[in-house]
Write an enzyme that holds these catalytic residues in place. Sequence first.
Site: not given
Ligand SMILES: [Ca+2]
Ligand SMILES: [Mg+2]
Lengths: 420, 420
Positions: A205, A241, A368, A146, A354, A261, A137, A244, A257, A132, A130, A237
């Site tokens: 995705e 959260r 988001e 952050r 994403t 999927t 995103h 994660q 994750k 990014f 996967d 996906d």
């Molecule tokens: Ca992903």
């Molecule tokens: Mg997944």
Amino acid sequence: MTLKSFVEVQPDSHFPIQNLPYGVFRPESGSTARPGVAIGDYVLDLSVITRAGLFDGLILKGSDCFLQPNLNKFLAMGRPAWKEARATLQKLLAASEPTLRDNATLRQKALVPVEKVEMLLPAVIGDYTDFFASMHHAKNCGLIFRGPQNPINPNWFHLPIAYHGRASSIVISGTDIIRPRGQGHPTANSGPYFGPSLKLDFELEMAAIVGPGNELGRPVDVNEAADHIFGLVLMNDWSARDIQAWEYVPLGPFLGKSFGTTISPWIVTLDALEQFACDAGKQDPPPLPYLAEKTSKNYDISLEVEIKPAGNEDSCVVTRSNFKHLYWTVTQQLAHHTINGCNLRPGDLLGTGTISGPEPDSYGCLLELTWNGQKPLSLNGTARKFLEDGDEVIFTGFCKGDGFLVGFGKCSGKIVPSPR
Amino acid sequence: MTLKSFVEVQPDSHFPIQNLPYGVFRPESGSTARPGVAIGDYVLDLSVITRAGLFDGLILKGSDCFLQPNLNKFLAMGRPAWKEARATLQKLLAASEPTLRDNATLRQKALVPVEKVEMLLPAVIGDYTDFFASMHHAKNCGLIFRGPQNPINPNWFHLPIAYHGRASSIVISGTDIIRPRGQGHPTANSGPYFGPSLKLDFELEMAAIVGPGNELGRPVDVNEAADHIFGLVLMNDWSARDIQAWEYVPLGPFLGKSFGTTISPWIVTLDALEQFACDAGKQDPPPLPYLAEKTSKNYDISLEVEIKPAGNEDSCVVTRSNFKHLYWTVTQQLAHHTINGCNLRPGDLLGTGTISGPEPDSYGCLLELTWNGQKPLSLNGTARKFLEDGDEVIFTGFCKGDGFLVGFGKCSGKIVPSPR
Ligand SMILES: [Ca+2]
Ligand SMILES: [Mg+2]
Ligand SMILES: [Ca+2]
Ligand SMILES: [Mg+2]
Ligand code: NI
């Protein structure tokens, strides 16, 4: 003049003769799995077409690639075989071509109404990666986790960041998703949270299905990478959260994750998408030579996510995005993946990450869209921070042609409660 | 009295009748792959034993699990089948048992000298996961990369941290490892480094081979996790530290690892290791209930790493460690992996992470042993910060029994230069 099939295809169908996406299906439950292509409201059974001797081109004549229970053998054959199959099938299904059109017995065997079939994973997926690759995103995740100083890490603009995903838990559209249990951050004076995830999310995705692949130690040149991509599917996906956020430092996403999927059943080929190619946009800083493409392509694919809460008649659109928002192209992703010598195999899945657009109503996940739960969405009047049990999440995607669509169908899954 | 085989076994052999590890081999190049067990300097061909009708227990009688080109079918059958096979083979190979001993024709066919065979991967590995279960390794990595404040992340003591690894690039001992190319950190006023890795490393690990596995959505109880582990192998998780350091934030290791992972060919079963089980030690804080074991076991397995530079006659021992240094047990690792519902499949590989002991001469990788290149090692007088082209890295591991060893053989690989 627009190409037409003798099979009736509604103007809003995702599957006109211009598309011809590949999948694997059972005509009825218990029968053997076999490859097919979608045409209107039918699936054309490629094992029947093979047995009738209708793949008569140089490469596919006598091949058993469509007598397999998955597409891996066909994927391994590469673009010349893919082009030949597409040409054969577009001719066979054309309005002007009598071979299948006027043979009622063969037509009856070869064209199965889509509502009768069971769709399966199209390929054995050896490895799933996967990426990014959407800057919007990456930026939003950085801002949320952050803060406003340097929301995007410096490495992000130099390489398509990715992680290895879990291949075993990839499921086909329509499969229920069981809410995962796991650990979340400790709260003051207590140990970590443990229980059903409280922040279950989707990620909008798409994913590339790898063709021939490469030998260990032999990188794929970025300008030849397109020949290693058979086509694209929609991919959800699913992401927990809370799990994660607690687990991911320093080794990345794992149990947040790997509980599931979902991919859509129909692989839309790059050949069908070619007419919807668009310029991928300038990259600044310019990529290193091994990532520099002579032509850098994206595809104009409209994407939409709906949520249908339990008991509701109607679903609500929660976001609209587009594949063309990706910063790193799928060919750059593939070339980067192999630059260290890593081998890709036919059927491997490369998720894009994403796909968020620049505007808040084009963000690709609830993290988001609700800004980590701070701004709940309204679904037909009920508030939604993250997914609730019974929510069905439905992705669609299509390209708009001149008088027809080239679409991906649906990628859907419903959340069911954690086991007790 | 110690059990003995009619096959001669030297006292320092890793493969006495007490061991009987499983692998997959070709008796000669070009012949079909088949399962075998190691006994002294021979491989017992299990396809021959099956065809001779000598698996006559309730479960294995009539089974074709040893007529497969990999062990996956046998792995899926679970511990009752594994115990029955072990009992059958220990009886068949015993000094007192005439069936095979006194049948010269059958013996000739069934026992192949190990120097003649080609060893292959023992199973189709659907997914490979790598944990981070040694506290000493976690602490040293934290000290090197983040400094003395909180070298170990707070999550580390609550869960066995792991990441998904790359399954396609797992290779069998003896396979050359091509030095990966990739990006490293930018230096002042320039873009990222690109070229052959300048910090190529080994990681001393072991890995569990998964047995029956579990269905998606159905976690494995930690107290039943041992029944899902067939056995252990040695594993070298080759790592390019410069590529890893630049790419890994925020999604974890990717190209810094995926160019190759080497495993030893012989799976030593948990049944053979049982007599070397030892107490895993107290965990503080106590683990959450889903990770709390009634009996928490490690195994006393001595591990050693040698490096043999190009052109040298002799290899140098660079570290000695032990499997028992792991903080999180393999059963906790497996239970944690499934707590979110993730499904494991027969043949999946669960790496332990680098097995570093408490003392500097027991660290499990060059990153720690040379403290990121600051304190080079001396190999027969030449300095070594990281691996150089031509270096052969050789892992060995064994348990010391009363008058015999139960060993893993070797896990080796030689570094060859990057392609130009
Ligand atoms: Ca992903
Ligand atoms: Mg997944
Ligand atoms: Ca490792
Ligand atoms: Mg590796
Ligand atoms: Ni995998």
